[in-house]
Design an enzyme around this catalytic site. Structure first.
Site, short mmCIF file in Angstrom:
data_model
loop_
_atom_site.label_atom_id
_atom_site.label_comp_id
_atom_site.label_asym_id
_atom_site.label_seq_id
_atom_site.Cartn_x
_atom_site.Cartn_y
_atom_site.Cartn_z
N HIS A 123 1.21 -1.42 -0.24
CA HIS A 123 0.18 -0.25 0.16
C HIS A 123 0.91 1.05 0.24
CE1 HIS A 123 -2.78 2.72 1.71
NE2 HIS A 123 -3.99 2.15 1.64
N ASP A 200 2.88 -4.29 7.86
CA ASP A 200 1.85 -3.48 7.82
C ASP A 200 1.10 -4.40 7.95
OD1 ASP A 200 -0.30 -1.94 6.67
OD2 ASP A 200 0.29 -1.46 5.10
N GLN A 203 -4.29 -5.13 7.04
CA GLN A 203 -5.62 -6.10 6.19
C GLN A 203 -5.37 -7.24 6.94
OE1 GLN A 203 -8.12 -4.71 4.42
NE2 GLN A 203 -7.00 -2.92 3.90
N LYS A 226 -10.33 -0.40 10.94
CA LYS A 226 -10.30 -1.69 9.93
C LYS A 226 -11.46 -2.66 10.72
CE LYS A 226 -7.12 0.30 6.28
NZ LYS A 226 -8.41 0.73 5.48
N CYS A 367 -4.97 2.47 -3.22
CA CYS A 367 -3.40 2.58 -2.64
C CYS A 367 -2.48 2.14 -2.89
CB CYS A 367 -4.02 2.95 -1.59
SG CYS A 367 -4.78 4.56 -1.58
N1 PMP Z 1 -1.66 -0.59 4.76
C1 PMP Z 1 -3.21 -1.45 4.01
C2 PMP Z 1 -2.46 -2.90 3.71
C3 PMP Z 1 -4.13 -1.00 3.98
O1 PMP Z 1 -5.29 -1.56 3.48
C4 PMP Z 1 -4.58 0.30 4.44
C5 PMP Z 1 -5.89 1.08 4.40
N2 PMP Z 1 -6.05 1.15 2.96
C6 PMP Z 1 -2.92 0.83 5.34
C7 PMP Z 1 -2.06 0.59 5.25
C8 PMP Z 1 -3.30 2.43 5.35
O2 PMP Z 1 -4.55 2.37 6.57
P1 PMP Z 1 -4.99 3.95 7.45
O3 PMP Z 1 -5.70 4.46 6.26
O4 PMP Z 1 -5.94 3.28 8.48
O5 PMP Z 1 -3.65 4.74 6.87
#
Ligand code: PMP
Length: 413
Positions: A123, A200, A203, A226, A367
Site C-alpha cells: 500500500h 503493515d 488488513q 478497519k 493506494c
Molecule cells: N496498509 C494497508 C494494507 C491498507 O489496506 C491500508 C488501508 N487501506 C493502509 C495501510 C492504510 O491505513 P490507514 O488509511 O488507516 O492509515
C-alpha cells in the site's frame, strides 16, 4: 463456532439503511469497517459521562478518562499477544505509524548507500514513507518481486537480503490481492540478515488471530477503523527495547518528563511518542470494538471470511470475470479481499452500476499503484471485501448485478 451473522447484523445500524433506494450491501470493509452500536454507544457514553483530558487533571473525571485510555491499550496489547501496553503507541492511523517509524527510527539508523527492502504488493502508506526516507538519506529502496502476481517470490527475497538491508517492511495481508504473507518466516529471514522489520498489518489484525510474539517483528502497525473502531486511532506496536532507544516522532505536551528553555527529556513508554491531546474517545471506542471481536472469536471471524471468500471466488469464476490474487486452492493464504476485472468494462463503471443497486464496492488503484498499474497492468480494478456482517446473499446480489453491468455497458453476455 460459526458466526451468527443475522444477530451480528442487528448490531450495525447502518446495515438496516438503503442506498439508491435498495438495501445497502456493504462490501468495502477493507477501506473501513462499519461500526456496531456497542462502539457507537461507548463513544457517546464517554462524551455524556466521562469526558476530560487524560494525564492532566487530578479530579475524578480526568482520572476516569485516563484509566479508560490505558485500559484500551491493555486490551490492544492482549489482543495481539504483546506483553505490555508500554509497547502500544497510538497514532492517527497505520499511515502515521509507518511515517513515525520511517522518521524516528529511519533517520537515525539508515545512512547513505544503505538498502531498504519492501515488496511489490505494498500500500502507498508502506511505500512513500520509505521513498521519502531513501531520498533524505541517499539510501536505496528495493522491492521483493511477486511470483505469478500472487505471492512474494521468496527466492527473490532471499537474494535481496544479501544486500543487508537496514529495514524490511511488508504487508501481512495485501489489500488488493488478499494474499496472506508468512509474516513469521519473512521476519525470521530478515532478522538473520541483520534487518529491522516492520509489518503493515492493516488488513490482518481485523480479520484473523495474530500474535506479535510469534511473528517477532520489531514494528507491527494497524488501524482501529478497519476493525469496528472509530477513525483516528492507528496502532504502532514496537519492540520495547527498540522503542526505548528511539527518539520521539512528535514533540509537545505529555511526551516529556522535563522541559527547560533549550532542552527537554522524554516521558516513559508509550507516552514518549504521544504528543498533545490524543483521540481519547477513539481509543475508548476502539476498546469496545476489540471487546466485540473477542467475543466473536478471531478464529471464527477468519473461518466466516474464508467460507465467504471461497463462495465468492466460485461465483465470480462462474460469472467469467478475471480474479486477481490466490485462487480457491490457496484459500489458506488468502483473506477476504477480491479484486477482479470484467472484459470491456472499466472498474469505475462496474462500481457505479453496482452502486445503483445499493452495492458498495471500491474501484481504483486502492493506494497500491505500483501493484495495480505495473504488475496487474490495469488502470484500476473493482474490489469487494468482506467482514463479519457479510452474507452469501450479498455476493449473489453482486453477481446478479453483473447482468445489469453488461446491459448498461452493452457488453455481449
Ligand atoms: N496498509 C494497508 C494494507 C491498507 O489496506 C491500508 C488501508 N487501506 C493502509 C495501510 C492504510 O491505513 P490507514 O488509511 O488507516 O492509515
Amino acid at each position: 463456532m460459526p458466526l451468527d451473522v443475522e444477530k451480528i447484523r442487528k448490531d450495525f445500524p447502518i446495515l438496516g439503511t438503503t442506498a439508491n433506494g435498495k438495501p445497502l450491501v456493504y462490501l468495502d470493509s477493507a477501506a473501513t469497517s462499519q461500526k456496531p452500536r456497542q462502539v457507537i454507544n461507548a463513544v457517546s457514553k464517554h462524551y455524556r459521562k466521562n469526558n476530560a483530558n487524560i494525564h492532566r487533571g487530578v479530579y475524578k473525571l480526568a482520572e476516569e478518562a485516563t484509566s479508560q485510555y490505558i485500559k484500551s491499550k491493555e486490551q490492544v496489547a492482549k489482543f495481539i499477544g504483546a506483553d505490555s501496553y508500554r509497547s502500544i503507541v497510538y497514532f492517527r492511523s497505520t499511515t502515521e505509524a509507518i511515517n513515525a517509524v520511517a522518521r524516528a527510527w529511519g533517520d537515525v539508523n539508515v545512512d547513505k548507500g544503505d538498502h531498504i527492502l519492501i515488496t511489490e504488493m505494498e500500500h502507498h502508506s508502506n511505500i512513500v514513507p520509505w521513498q521519502m526516507l531513501a531520498k533524505r538519506k541517499g539510501a536505496i529502496l528495493d522491492y521483493v518481486k511477486l511470483s505469478g502476481s500472487k505471492f512474494l517470490d521468496m527466492e527473490d527475497y532471499k537474494s535481496k537480503l544479501t544486500s543487508k538491508p537496514k529495514m524490511v517492511a511488508f504487508a501481512h495481508v495485501s489489500n488488493v490481492l488478499g494474499t496472506i504473507n508468512d509474516a513469521a518466516t519473512i521476519t525470521k529471514l530478515a532478522h538473520e540478515a541483520g534487518a529491522a522489520v516492520l509489518v503493515d498489518a492493516a488488513q490482518a489484525v481485523p480479520h484473523m488471530p495474530v500474535d506479535v510474539s510469534e511473528i517477532d517483528a520489531d514494528f507491527y502497525t494497524f488501524s482501529g477503523h478497519k476493525m469496528l473502531g472509530p477513525t483516528g486511532v492507528g496502532v504502532l506496536y514496537g519492540n520495547e527495547e527498540i522503542l526505548e532507544g528511539m527518539a520521539p516522532f512528535h514533540g509537545g505536551g505529555d511526551m516529556i518528563r522535563t522541559v527547560d528553555f533549550q532542552e527537554a527529556t522524554w516521558n516513559e513508554l508509550p507516552w514518549k511518542f504521544e504528543a498533545g491531546t490524543q483521540n481519547i474517545e477513539g481509543a475508548i471506542g476502539f476498546a469496545a470494538a476489540i471487546k466485540y471481536l473477542k467475543k466473536l472469536g478471531m478464529e471464527n471471524v477468519r473461518e466466516h471470511e474464508k467460507a465467504l471468500t471461497l463462495y465468492a471466488l466460485e461465483r465470480l469464476e462462474q460469472a467469467g470475470v478475471t480474479i486477481f490474487g490466490p485462487g480457491r486452492e490457496d484459500i489458506e493464504k488468502r483473506g477476504g479481499v477480491i479484486s477482479f476485472a470484467m472484459k470491456g468494462a472499466h472498474a469505475h463503471d462496474i462500481a457505479q452500476v453496482l452502486d445503483s443497486e445499493g452495492i458498495a464496492i471500491r474501484s481504483g488503484h486502492h493506494c497500491a499503484m505500483p501493484l495495480v498499474t505495473r504488475i496487474l497492468n490495469e488502470p484500476a480494478v473493482p474490489r469487494m471485501s468482506f467482514y463479519i456482517y457479510n452474507t452469501r446473499a450479498e455476493i449473489d446480489a453482486v453477481v446478479a448485478a453483473f447482468g445489469k453491468v453488461k446491459e448498461v455497458l452493452r457488453l455481449s453476455a
